[in-house]
Scaffold this active site. Structure first.
Site, PDB file in Angstrom:
ATOM      1  N   CYS A   1      39.465  -0.119 -45.862  1.00  0.00           N
ATOM      2  CA  CYS A   1      39.540   0.390 -44.492  1.00  0.00           C
ATOM      3  C   CYS A   1      38.122   0.540 -43.954  1.00  0.00           C
ATOM      4  O   CYS A   1      37.134   0.308 -44.655  1.00  0.00           O
ATOM      5  CB  CYS A   1      40.290   1.724 -44.428  1.00  0.00           C
TER       6      CYS A   1
ATOM      7  N   CYS B   1      35.561   2.626 -45.819  1.00  0.00           N
ATOM      8  CA  CYS B   1      34.865   1.961 -46.927  1.00  0.00           C
ATOM      9  C   CYS B   1      33.644   1.206 -46.408  1.00  0.00           C
ATOM     10  O   CYS B   1      32.550   1.294 -46.980  1.00  0.00           O
ATOM     11  CB  CYS B   1      35.817   0.996 -47.639  1.00  0.00           C
TER      12      CYS B   1
ATOM     13  N   CYS C   1      39.941  -3.848 -53.552  1.00  0.00           N
ATOM     14  CA  CYS C   1      39.231  -3.207 -52.443  1.00  0.00           C
ATOM     15  C   CYS C   1      37.744  -3.437 -52.619  1.00  0.00           C
ATOM     16  O   CYS C   1      37.289  -4.075 -53.570  1.00  0.00           O
ATOM     17  CB  CYS C   1      39.541  -1.701 -52.390  1.00  0.00           C
TER      18      CYS C   1
ATOM     19  N   CYS D   1      36.048  -2.541 -55.922  1.00  0.00           N
ATOM     20  CA  CYS D   1      36.121  -3.554 -56.983  1.00  0.00           C
ATOM     21  C   CYS D   1      35.004  -4.581 -56.816  1.00  0.00           C
ATOM     22  O   CYS D   1      34.368  -5.005 -57.793  1.00  0.00           O
ATOM     23  CB  CYS D   1      37.474  -4.259 -56.946  1.00  0.00           C
TER      24      CYS D   1
ATOM     25  N   ASP E   1      21.389 -24.152 -15.337  1.00  0.00           N
ATOM     26  CA  ASP E   1      20.325 -25.122 -15.131  1.00  0.00           C
ATOM     27  C   ASP E   1      20.919 -26.290 -14.336  1.00  0.00           C
ATOM     28  O   ASP E   1      22.124 -26.536 -14.407  1.00  0.00           O
ATOM     29  CB  ASP E   1      19.793 -25.600 -16.484  1.00  0.00           C
TER      30      ASP E   1
END
Length: 998
Positions: free
Chosen positions: A51, A54, A133, A136, A647
């Site tokens: 999430c 983290c 996650c 890890c 341009d």
């Protein structure tokens, strides 16, 4: 089996200068090389993040390192982008900081370039399973970086993929795999992307004798340094000396040595990575089905069995201290809780050990409360005889629904990267190689793996086949469909010397092409790299979600404790009747169920996924439509654009000057006048000179029905055809024109881009009559440039040169105005020409006679009013303005400098893509805001309902397992909402302009 000492040679990859092929190389390399001064920028794979909380933890940990100047963490891609001072910070410091935050980290190597390092290190690619996650990821990266000989290590959670730069003398790939497995993860080696290593699939090895034959061939093959054959997967890994071997010659030698018994093919790392993605989804599905298989009987025993007397009588039969049903529930749920649900405990413990919190903490907390209370209730009943109800089914169903949500989320997240997968699939699997002798004579042809193509190979492309590599056409002509790469729908004619792009489709005739960009250096590979980099970037709006996520879990746990205490104290003090309590329950159990529901219904994942999933889909959709976006920040700024500065030359106009008028003011006839001008301009390299020469050649040789191809062919031969006059003392005068001598007489040719610029004529005492001046003014007011021609100090004629507008220019300008965007034109041309062009396309705000550096000042002048300004340009002279603008858009193939300075690369030379870029940005951020509204509304509404706010009046109560189902589906809903962007269609100009088409 033979194991020789492995050493690696540095290598370099020759870079072609063609614009199409160097399209994105400089930007791609920028991510991993020294940048601005002594700072260095790297990407780190971070696993274990679930999430936004983290990602915030990782970002904070990185920014706390002394010497880190910038850190950005992408949740969805499980990567971190870090800029730091290498004198103060080592790669290991970065990975250690992430690991100390509770996540696994590994520094990613340079993407898809030659990964053989000059210092003898190699870059190995590994698949890593079991990561759930960002924690890890940090753990794996920490382990890898601690290994001797490992220089860098980066791990990506979303792809379960890791890259390790290591010294093969100090550690082998087997040692790296073992280290990962010892940490509790699954690992397998894919291959090295260095030029001295290949991973090959081998068919035909079925016995020990075959194995000995293969070993004998490799042992006797000059240049082989080390090899290893894996019998289970039938994969052969070979390290070789590039001075003696390459992948293609290696395969040829093995097949020749086995007399055709062995058939070898190159293992495509992309294919293997996709298969790993499918394996991860399959694994989540297996866990979910196993959990469901074990949980359904528990629910069945609780809900259905009491109504079936025979089965119920068996369940309530006493077996030791407990009933048979209690034993069965405990056994089934224990497997669910600690075997299938082990992943949540592992991830939560890593997060807590590093001082962070995530969704796994909430899941582990809620399920553990249900499980351990139920065990306690059984033991308490066995000891005291007072039997309280158990809630084993709550724990089981919670984990079941969470895994179901994870499975759906993995499927949905996989679809957000479909654009990259489609780009990868554009490359053909095989190619037809033309075999030639030393004299260049074609001896035959053979089919080879497209991964074995080498620069300089001559390849045959049949009608309907994909072009296997970037290169040049050396024989044949055909139309090629480049829409899948550039977004240009019309087929493009390719003839000899024309450049082609790998992955595009040959439509009609056969072509022979010479490959000069292969593998990771092709335009297609560089586009993929740019899209991946953009998906890694974090949009500024993500900071809101990051802040919420950083405090989300602690706030939810606090609310759960307050819920538990509130309901318990209210019951203890008699604030609500005992009739509200379930049968055989008490105030504590009643309050605990509300608290568990609060813990498990809260979902930080929905907030964390709201922005990155939408950005991933949008960048992929943009790439499919020929609009390459360089990051979420550029995507966010584009939706706020209220000024677009164009341009003129090459952007609003076609960039191809043509002569429109030739007026003679002397006694010479038109033919003699054009021959004189063409002779003078034949030695010039200026685009206007080429236009004049082409016009004069056409007038001299052809009638009005001649084709442009005929003209071009004659222009190439015109210098030797005898029709041009002899020229001496030729000199180009920058900014003014040219001068030379023809037949001993002085010839002057002057361009009048600036109003009143007649210096060349004035300096040479050439008189300009009022008729000539009025004629030039008329040209400039018609958006044409006047070319003055003097012969023997007498003005003899004027040419009018125009750069035609793009056919869509006026409609696009009107469309921008309808969208509320103010168009501006800035040009170095004179005011009369600039105003004429602006009037034709419908632009009211014009800045003319502006030097390249002055264009950036124009951009800044519009930004002073807090306006968001976009700049659209195509050339080197536009790069300062592109860099100064809030959103820079390089249109067409452009130049590499313009592309590097821009935030958007519009692959097609079509102004409609400016509208597409702005519209896509607006649609994307409308979707992101909707995602945030849903995610916030869900938590704001769901948490109070789960806490029992409505129970006193409506008796509405969410059981914990229902709360778990809601939590699991909330993040899936956000991802699916982002996936709706895949239905995006480019805006039709008729719709924008509100034009009714009959």
């Amino acid at each position: 089996m033979r194991n020789l000492q492995l050493t690696a040679k540095g290598s370099s990859v020759a870079m072609d200068t063609r614009e199409e092929e160097r399209l994105l190389g400089s930007y791609d390399e920028e991510n991993f090389e020294q940048i601005s001064g002594n700072f260095r920028r790297i990407q780190v794979s971070v696993t274990g993040m679930t999430c936004a909380a983290c990602s915030n933890s990782v970002e904070s940990a990185l920014m706390s390192i002394n010497g880190v100047v910038k850190a950005s963490v992408a949740l969805l891609q499980n990567r971190a982008d870090v800029t730091f001072d290498p004198a103060l910070v080592k790669d290991e410091d970065i990975t250690n900081a992430i690991e100390n935050a509770g996540f696994d980290a590994e520094i990613l190597s340079e993407p898809r370039t030659s990964c053989t390092k000059p210092d003898g290190t190699l870059v190995g690619q590994f698949t890593i399973g079991g990561m759930t996650c960002a924690a890890c990821v940090n753990s794996v990266e920490g382990i890898l970086r601690a290994l001797p000989g490992v220089k860098k290590a980066v791990v990506a959670l979303a792809t379960s993929f890791g890259e390790v730069e290591y010294d093969p003398i100090a550690i082998s790939k087997e040692g790296i795999v073992s280290a990962i497995e010892d940490a509790g993860f699954e690992a397998s080696f894919i291959q090295s992307t260095g030029q001295d290593k290949a991973v090959l699939g081998v068919n035909g090895v079925s016995s020990a004798m075959d194995l000995q034959l293969l070993e004998g061939i490799l042992c006797n093959l000059k240049g082989v340094r080390q090899f290893h054959f894996e019998r289970t997967s039938k994969e052969l890994e070979v390290h070789f000396d590039p001075a003696f071997l390459n992948s293609r010659s290696l395969i040829d030698e093995i097949e020749r040595g086995s007399y055709g018994k062995f058939k070898l093919l190159v293992k495509n790392p992309y294919t293997r990575m996709v298969s790993k993605d499918l394996e991860e989804s399959s694994k989540m599905f297996r866990l979910f089905t196993a959990c469901l298989f074990l949980s359904v009987p528990v629910i069945f025993m609780r809900v259905v069995c009491p109504h079936i007397p025979f089965i119920y009588s068996l369940l309530i039969r006493r077996c030791g201290p407990f009933q048979m049903g209690d034993w069965l529930k405990w056994a089934l749920v224990t497997i669910v809780q600690f075997v299938i649900g082990k992943r949540f405990y592992v991830a939560a413990s890593r997060a807590l050990r590093n001082g962070s919190t995530n969704m796994d903490v909430l899941v582990a907390l809620g399920t553990s409360a249900s499980y351990f209370y139920s065990v306690y209730a059984l033991l308490y009943g066995a000891i005291t005889g007072f039997w309280s109800p158990t809630y084993f089914e709550t724990s089981a169903m919670l984990i079941t629904f969470v895994l179901f949500g994870k499975y759906l989320e993995s499927l949905a997240k996989g679809k957000t990267s479909d654009a990259i997968k489609k780009l990868v699939e554009l490359a053909p699997a095989t190619a037809v190689l033309l075999v030639k002798d030393k004299g260049g004579k074609i001896l035959g042809e053979r089919e080879i793996d497209a991964l074995l193509i080498q620069p300089g190979d001559i390849l045959k492309v049949l009608p309907g086949a994909k072009i296997p590599a970037d290169g040049l056409v050396v024989w044949g002509s055909s139309y090629v469909n480049e829409s899948m790469v550039t977004g240009e729908s019309d087929p493009v004619l390719k003839e000899v010397i024309s450049s082609v792009i790998g992955g595009t489709i040959n439509l009609h005739g056969s072509l022979h092409i010479q490959a000069n960009k292969v593998g990771s250096n092709t335009v297609l590979s560089q586009i993929i790299s740019l899209v991946e980099t953009a998906q890694m970037s974090k949009a500024p709006i993500q900071k809101f979600a990051d802040f919420i996520a950083s405090i989300f879990v602690p706030v939810v746990v606090t609310l759960a404790l307050l819920t538990l205490l509130g309901w318990y104290l209210a019951g203890f003090l008699g604030s609500y009747p005992k009739e509200w309590l379930p049968e055989n329950s008490n105030y504590f159990i009643f309050s605990l169920m509300f608290a568990i529901s609060v813990v498990v219904i809260a979902c930080p994942c929905a907030l964390g996924l709201a922005t990155p999933t939408a950005v991933m889909v949008a960048t992929g959709i943009g790439a499919n439509n020929g609009v390459l976006i360089k990051g979420g920040d550029a995507l966010e700024r584009a939706q706020k654009v209220n000024y677009v500065v164009f341009d003129k030359t090459g952007t609003l106009t076609q960039g191809r000057a043509t002569v429109t008028t030739a007026k003679v003011f002397s006694g010479k006839d038109r033919s003699e006048f054009l021959k004189l001008v063409a002779s003078a301009e034949a030695s010039s390299e200026h685009p206007l000179a080429k236009a004049i020469l082409e016009y004069a050649c056409h007038f001299h040789f052809f009638d009005e029905g001649s084709t442009m191809k005929d003209v071009q062919n004659h222009v190439l031969k015109s210098k030797f055809s005898g029709w041009l006059l002899g020229v001496s003392d030729f000199s180009a005068l920058p900014g003014r024109g040219i001068q030379c001598f023809i037949d001993g007489k002085h010839v002057l040719v002057e361009c009048t881009e600036q109003i009143g610029n007649r210096k060349l004529m004035t300096e040479n005492q050439v008189t300009i009559s009022s008729d000539v001046e009025n004629f030039i003014v008329g040209l400039e007011e018609s958006a044409e440039t006047g070319i003055l021609v003097a012969y023997d100090n007498e003005l003899i004629g004027v040419l009018g040169v125009a750069d035609p507008l793009k056919r869509e220019a006026a409609v696009v300008i009107e469309g921008l105005v309808k969208m509320g965007v103010n168009p501006v034109m800035v040009t170095g041309d004179n005011w009369r020409t600039a105003l004429a062009v602006a009037k034709e396309v419908g632009i009211r705000d014009v800045r003319a006679e502006v030097m390249p550096a002055g264009k950036a000042d124009v951009i800044r002048s519009y930004q002073k009013g807090r306006n968001v300004v976009a700049m659209v340009g195509d050339g080197i002279n536009d790069s300062p303005a592109l860099a100064a603008a809030d959103v820079g858009m390089a249109i067409g193939a452009g130049t590499d400098i313009a592309i590097e300075a821009a935030d958007y690369v519009l692959m097609r030379n079509n102004l409609e893509d400016v509208i597409t870029a702005i519209d896509l940005s607006r649609k994307t951020f409308a979707r992101i805001r909707l995602n945030y509204v849903f995610a916030m509304a869900y938590n704001v509404i769901a948490i109070p309902v789960a806490a029992g706010v409505l129970f006193p009046w409506l008796k509405v109560k969410l059981p914990p397992w229902v709360s778990g189902a809601c939590m699991a589906l909330s993040s899936v809903s956000v991802v699916c909402s982002s996936l709706l962007l895949r239905r995006y269609k480019k805006p039709r100009l008729t719709t924008i302009l509100e034009i009714t088409v009959d």
